[in-house]
Design a protein around this motif. Structure first.
Motif, PDB file in Angstrom:
ATOM      1  N   GLY A  65     -12.726   1.092  -1.622  1.00 26.20           N
ATOM      2  CA  GLY A  65     -12.092   0.120  -2.357  1.00 26.20           C
ATOM      3  C   GLY A  65     -12.529   0.839  -3.820  1.00 26.20           C
ATOM      4  N   ALA A 104     -13.117  -3.692   1.979  1.00 24.69           N
ATOM      5  CA  ALA A 104     -12.714  -2.367   1.867  1.00 24.69           C
ATOM      6  C   ALA A 104     -13.467  -1.881   2.214  1.00 24.69           C
ATOM      7  CB  ALA A 104     -11.059  -1.523   1.392  1.00 24.69           C
ATOM      8  N   ILE A 114      -6.847  -0.465  -6.214  1.00 27.85           N
ATOM      9  CA  ILE A 114      -6.940  -1.732  -5.765  1.00 27.85           C
ATOM     10  C   ILE A 114      -6.351  -2.336  -6.611  1.00 27.85           C
ATOM     11  CG2 ILE A 114      -6.766  -3.746  -4.142  1.00 27.85           C
ATOM     12  CD1 ILE A 114      -9.070  -2.358  -2.447  1.00 27.85           C
ATOM     13  N   ILE A 134      -2.477  -1.379  -3.235  1.00 33.59           N
ATOM     14  CA  ILE A 134      -3.624  -0.239  -2.562  1.00 33.59           C
ATOM     15  C   ILE A 134      -3.480   1.098  -3.173  1.00 33.59           C
ATOM     16  CG2 ILE A 134      -5.116   0.166  -1.000  1.00 33.59           C
ATOM     17  CD1 ILE A 134      -4.909  -2.448   0.178  1.00 33.59           C
ATOM     18  N   THR A 159      -8.548  -1.855   6.652  1.00 37.11           N
ATOM     19  CA  THR A 159      -8.722  -2.585   5.427  1.00 37.11           C
ATOM     20  C   THR A 159      -7.971  -4.006   5.268  1.00 37.11           C
ATOM     21  OG1 THR A 159      -9.311  -1.155   3.613  1.00 37.11           O
ATOM     22  CG2 THR A 159      -8.750  -2.874   3.072  1.00 37.11           C
ATOM     23  N   THR A 210       0.694  -1.058   0.463  1.00 45.98           N
ATOM     24  CA  THR A 210       0.113   0.303  -0.079  1.00 45.98           C
ATOM     25  C   THR A 210       0.965   1.328   0.275  1.00 45.98           C
ATOM     26  OG1 THR A 210      -1.883   0.983   1.178  1.00 45.98           O
ATOM     27  CG2 THR A 210      -0.275   0.405   2.230  1.00 45.98           C
ATOM     28  N   ALA A 219     -10.075   4.616  -2.559  1.00 47.20           N
ATOM     29  CA  ALA A 219      -8.534   3.663  -3.227  1.00 47.20           C
ATOM     30  C   ALA A 219      -8.482   2.746  -3.979  1.00 47.20           C
ATOM     31  CB  ALA A 219      -8.363   2.790  -2.453  1.00 47.20           C
ATOM     32  N   ARG A 279      -7.589  -9.288  -5.136  1.00 49.90           N
ATOM     33  CA  ARG A 279      -7.778  -7.370  -5.439  1.00 49.90           C
ATOM     34  C   ARG A 279      -9.417  -7.307  -5.367  1.00 49.90           C
ATOM     35  NH1 ARG A 279      -8.986  -6.410 -11.273  1.00 49.90           N
ATOM     36  NH2 ARG A 279     -10.270  -7.872 -11.685  1.00 49.90           N
TER      37      ARG A 279
END
Length: 501
Positions: A411, A404, A390, A462, A489, A372, A388, A397
């Protein structure tokens, strides 16, 4: 770290009549016909002879998410004030989401500054969300202020949920508190200014935290990095008088079934180097070590909760500065593991330190690798400041993106288009650190990192460039500055790996 003292309490007429709380916090819901009271507010409503919603309506309450309305109890309750906080709209079944509970609890906690003790009934809806929101909403970072302002609420009693065993409620309180405290560890690191938090001092703090938790810790200084061939970390950090470090923190739980590697970008300040950034907003680059803060906090959390996993955090630390010893556009760096990279832009430095750390992390033969970083401005352009991006192994993923979203951190799964790989071709080296165009910058960065992931290793990247640092006003349980994303997360992913492998 300052965290309110937390406890569980009965939500009964007898308990409220004897509470030492100064304020009772209840939830309100935005209904089609006006404001209505949420679960847990029954006892407070009874004290107002069933007219509490009517009184709140008179005061202008609507139940809108994060709305705060205070009213005096005039002796109807032992506490002097009722604080009604909006939970927003319920779903078709009448339920309020955990994230709305978390945000409402955070808004209430901010409004409780200067209060000694509060009784919170939002836990009747979702205990873990109410605890996390309250602790994180109460967070303030005042270490560098001569005037500290109102202190956060000191003590919080949470109403026991109506359903479930008492021991389950205590376990949920313990877990939620540990998660929130770990987010605060990350926030404190992010909010520490770069003149006090630089590679060596970050490493020192990591050592103290790791040793206090009984964890194995290793720090490589610039001499060790040179000896072992960490060309990316050395290249980025070479322009600063404060030399780079690589920190490794390892936890192994009892009966560990899986091994997870965590890698976090630790650029303690990013000027952009020779490819210097504009002056406006450069102060926000104090947060360019948010990924490092997040993975350090996450491995400490795994240890605190005694998860049956092996979790190893790899934290590359450097300060990207312009000087006579800086790396330059046009340089070729020999990375750890042997690949070479042509530097076209020294402001694309994060991927260089991460590449070294990813290769090192893979040497521990993990089952999963999670990296990350505040990696690209393109993440903010594509997804905004709260979501975010990902990328990585497709199934992993998607798994992380789902978790998340469930945690409230947010995310979104993003692709790694194969056609972008050719844009990273270099005329001199194995690859370049940037493409020659602006398109898909977040995705191209992910593709660059993929080049350093061991074949067959399940991994995810991430990008938290926007979500890691709040430059605007406070909202929900998020104040200005470091947010601690994506600690919650990563915790959710680790718990999911424990449960499902």
């Amino acid at each position: 770290m300052t965290v309110p003292k937390l406890a569980l309490s009965d939500n009964s007429e007898a308990a409220l009549s004897k509470t030492r709380a100064d304020v009772v916090v209840i939830g309100t819901v935005q209904g089609e016909d006006g404001v209505r009271l949420a679960a847990g507010a029954d006892v407070a409503d009874a004290a107002f002879e069933g007219k509490l919603a009517e009184v709140l309506t008179t005061l202008g309450a609507s139940g809108k998410l994060e709305e705060v309305v205070k009213l005096p109890t005039l002796g109807k309750l032992s506490a002097g004030v009722v604080l009604a906080v909006g939970l927003g709209k319920a779903d078709a079944e009448g339920a309020v989401s955990g994230e709305n509970v978390r945000r409402a609890a955070g808004a209430a906690a901010r409004a409780l500054a200067g209060t000694e003790r509060a009784f919170v009934t939002l836990s009747a809806l979702d205990l873990q969300a109410a605890v996390e929101g309250t602790v994180l909403g109460a967070y303030v970072f005042t270490e560098y202020r001569s005037e500290k302002g109102d202190a956060p609420v000191s003590k919080v009693d949470f109403a026991n949920p109506a359903e479930g065993a008492a021991k389950d409620h205590k376990a949920a309180l313990k877990t939620a508190t540990a998660v929130a405290e770990s987010v605060i560890v990350a926030r404190d690191l992010i909010n520490t200014p770069p003149n006090d938090l630089f590679p060596a001092s970050f490493a020192d703090r990591a050592v103290k935290l790791a040793e206090a938790a009984g964890l194995e810790v290793e720090v490589l200084d610039e001499k060790a990095l040179k000896r072992k061939g960490f060309g990316g970390i050395l290249g980025v950090g070479g322009g600063s008088s404060r030399q780079p470090r690589l920190v490794r923190v390892a936890y192994k739980g009892t009966k560990a079934t899986k091994k997870v590697a965590l890698v976090g970008k630790g650029i303690t300040f990013d000027t952009g180097g020779i490819s210097i950034k504009p002056a406006a907003g450069m102060d926000h680059m104090t947060s360019d070590m948010s990924g490092a803060a997040g993975v350090l906090a996450s491995v400490l959390l795994a240890a605190k909760l005694k998860l049956p996993l092996e979790v190893i955090a790899h934290i590359p630390l450097a300060e990207n500065m312009p000087s006579g010893t800086s790396y330059r556009p046009g340089d070729v760096l020999s990375m750890y593991g042997g690949k070479t990279v042509e530097v076209l832009n020294t402001d694309a430095e994060g991927r260089l330190v991460l590449a070294d750390a990813i290769v090192r992390a893979a040497e521990d033969n993990p089952d999963y690798l999670i990296e990350t970083s505040t990696l690209t401005g393109a993440q903010v352009v594509a997804l905004g400041n709260r979501t975010a991006g990902i990328m990585g192994t497709d199934e992993f993923r998607d798994r992380i993106a789902t978790l998340a979203q469930a945690t409230g951190e947010g995310g979104w799964a993003m692709p790694l288009p194969e056609e972008l790989r050719a844009d990273l071709d270099s005329r001199l080296a194995d690859l370049a650190n940037v493409t020659g165009h602006r398109w898909g910058g977040m995705l191209a960065a992910g593709i660059f990192l993929r080049e350093f992931v061991a074949e067959g290793l399940t991994w995810a990247h991430i990008d938290i460039a926007g979500p890691a640092f709040n430059t605007g006003g406070a909202w929900g349980y998020t104040g200005k500055g470091g947010t601690g994303v994506p600690v919650r997360t990563i915790h959710a992913v680790l718990e999911d790996i424990v449960a499902n492998g």
